[in-house]
Design an enzyme around this catalytic site. Sequence first.
Site, mmCIF file in Angstrom:
data_model
loop_
_atom_site.group_PDB
_atom_site.id
_atom_site.type_symbol
_atom_site.label_atom_id
_atom_site.label_comp_id
_atom_site.label_asym_id
_atom_site.label_seq_id
_atom_site.Cartn_x
_atom_site.Cartn_y
_atom_site.Cartn_z
ATOM 1 N N ARG A 202 0.856 -1.193 0.000
ATOM 2 C CA ARG A 202 0.000 0.000 0.000
ATOM 3 C C ARG A 202 0.888 1.238 0.000
ATOM 4 N NH1 ARG A 202 -1.318 1.841 4.606
ATOM 5 N NH2 ARG A 202 -1.981 -0.139 5.508
ATOM 6 N N LYS B 172 -9.627 6.839 -18.734
ATOM 7 C CA LYS B 172 -9.998 7.396 -20.022
ATOM 8 C C LYS B 172 -8.794 7.299 -20.995
ATOM 9 C CE LYS B 172 -13.586 8.161 -17.486
ATOM 10 N NZ LYS B 172 -13.875 9.415 -16.817
HETATM 11 C C1 LIG Z 1 -14.333 9.779 -15.501
HETATM 12 C C2 LIG Z 1 -13.915 11.060 -14.955
HETATM 13 C C3 LIG Z 1 -13.579 11.189 -13.594
HETATM 14 C C4 LIG Z 1 -13.720 10.066 -12.604
HETATM 15 O O1 LIG Z 1 -12.798 9.045 -12.858
HETATM 16 P P1 LIG Z 1 -13.074 7.501 -12.495
HETATM 17 O O2 LIG Z 1 -11.828 6.826 -12.952
HETATM 18 O O3 LIG Z 1 -14.295 7.086 -13.254
HETATM 19 O O4 LIG Z 1 -13.290 7.444 -11.022
HETATM 20 C C5 LIG Z 1 -13.126 12.425 -13.158
HETATM 21 N N1 LIG Z 1 -13.024 13.480 -13.994
HETATM 22 C C6 LIG Z 1 -13.347 13.388 -15.306
HETATM 23 C C7 LIG Z 1 -13.205 14.587 -16.185
HETATM 24 C C8 LIG Z 1 -13.810 12.183 -15.828
HETATM 25 O O5 LIG Z 1 -14.154 12.106 -17.119
#
Ligand SMILES: *Cc1c(COP(=O)(O)O)cnc(C)c1O
Length: 380
Positions: free
Chosen positions: A46, A195
């Site tokens: 961790r 993303k």
């Molecule tokens: C998806 C997203 C998040 C959150 O991220 P997760 O990995 O889904 O927890 C935060 N900010 C933006 C701009 C996003 O598109």
Amino acid sequence: MKFNTQLIHGGNGEDPTTGAVSTPIYRSSTFHQRTLGGQPKWEYARTGNPTRSALESLMADLEHGVAGFAFASGSAAIHTVFSLFSSGDHFVVGSDVYGGTFRLINKVLKRFGLEFTVVDMQDLEAVENAIQENTVAVYFETPTNPLLQIADIQAIAEIASRHGIKTIVDNTFATPYNQQPLTLGADIVVHSATKYLGGHSDVVAGLAVTNDNEIAEQLGFLQNSIGGVLGPDDSWLVQRGIKTLGARMRIHQENADAVIETLLNDEHIGKIYYPGLDDFPGHDVAAKQMRNFGAMISFELKDGLDAKKFVESLQIIDLAESLGGIESLIEVPAVMTHGAIPREIRIENGIKDELIRLSVGIEDAEDLIADLKQALAQLD
Ligand SMILES: *Cc1c(COP(=O)(O)O)cnc(C)c1O
């Protein structure tokens, strides 16, 4: 090292123990300590894991920070960053933020005594006016999700620094390929690596990077204390994704340009939200602070056309939440990603029920355009 070289050779470089060019997945929760009470580099996973660490130092390089921190999701990264602050602290937050961030702020952080003023970050005067005695930071996205609004990072960071407060930017939409907020004066950058960084829709992950040694130390402490860390397998996946970020972004961009051309020339399409358009508010700021405009496009159909029928008629472009993967994804924020925001606030912030958000993938542009055209033709 230039950016695309850094994607592949940045960070720690090859594995120090074996020379492996792809960092091994160190799936060990603990590490043998050779002496009692020594200060081993690795002790408990961790606190630190070599695979995660390779990703973290790569990310620190890409965002021009001093340290990176990997988390189990973008949301966990954002939560840990807000944990730098304390009850009674006040934040100026952008009005157009990811639905989950809105939920985190309103349903969780407010319960712990953090205070927020929501502001349109395109309006610099409003940003400055919202700063109060107990304000500790401004937090925003640019381009925003889903309206692609552009905030001037350098101008906002200047205001913040004049008031002795921090600037935190969610750089998920732009990625360090298109924009590097720390070089423009921001103190902390956060990412949903789920993303573009991961890039293949096969991992949920988050990252935070800072260029301030003191914040870095606190973030390391909080990452270990709160414990929302990214596991070694997922760290490896994100690192592998990052290696092709430049190659992917170039194709994403080419395809986005072709899709924009199609949308501009189609009679079914109403308003288009895309910072690359000359007449889009924020176009000039985007042109100044971004390498290119990215592959996220939002748009509305002309009044009376059925958005539901349109998105359900697509055959290659998937109706799905998320973005930034190799596959093109389309969604309706009001129903999907931003459903957590109450309707009246959503409408007030400009997210109409019929708004459509498209993440343009890296398929052949001809196929994407043909798919969009056949789905639009079904509306006649
Ligand atoms: C998806 C997203 C998040 C959150 O991220 P997760 O990995 O889904 O927890 C935060 N900010 C933006 C701009 C996003 O598109």
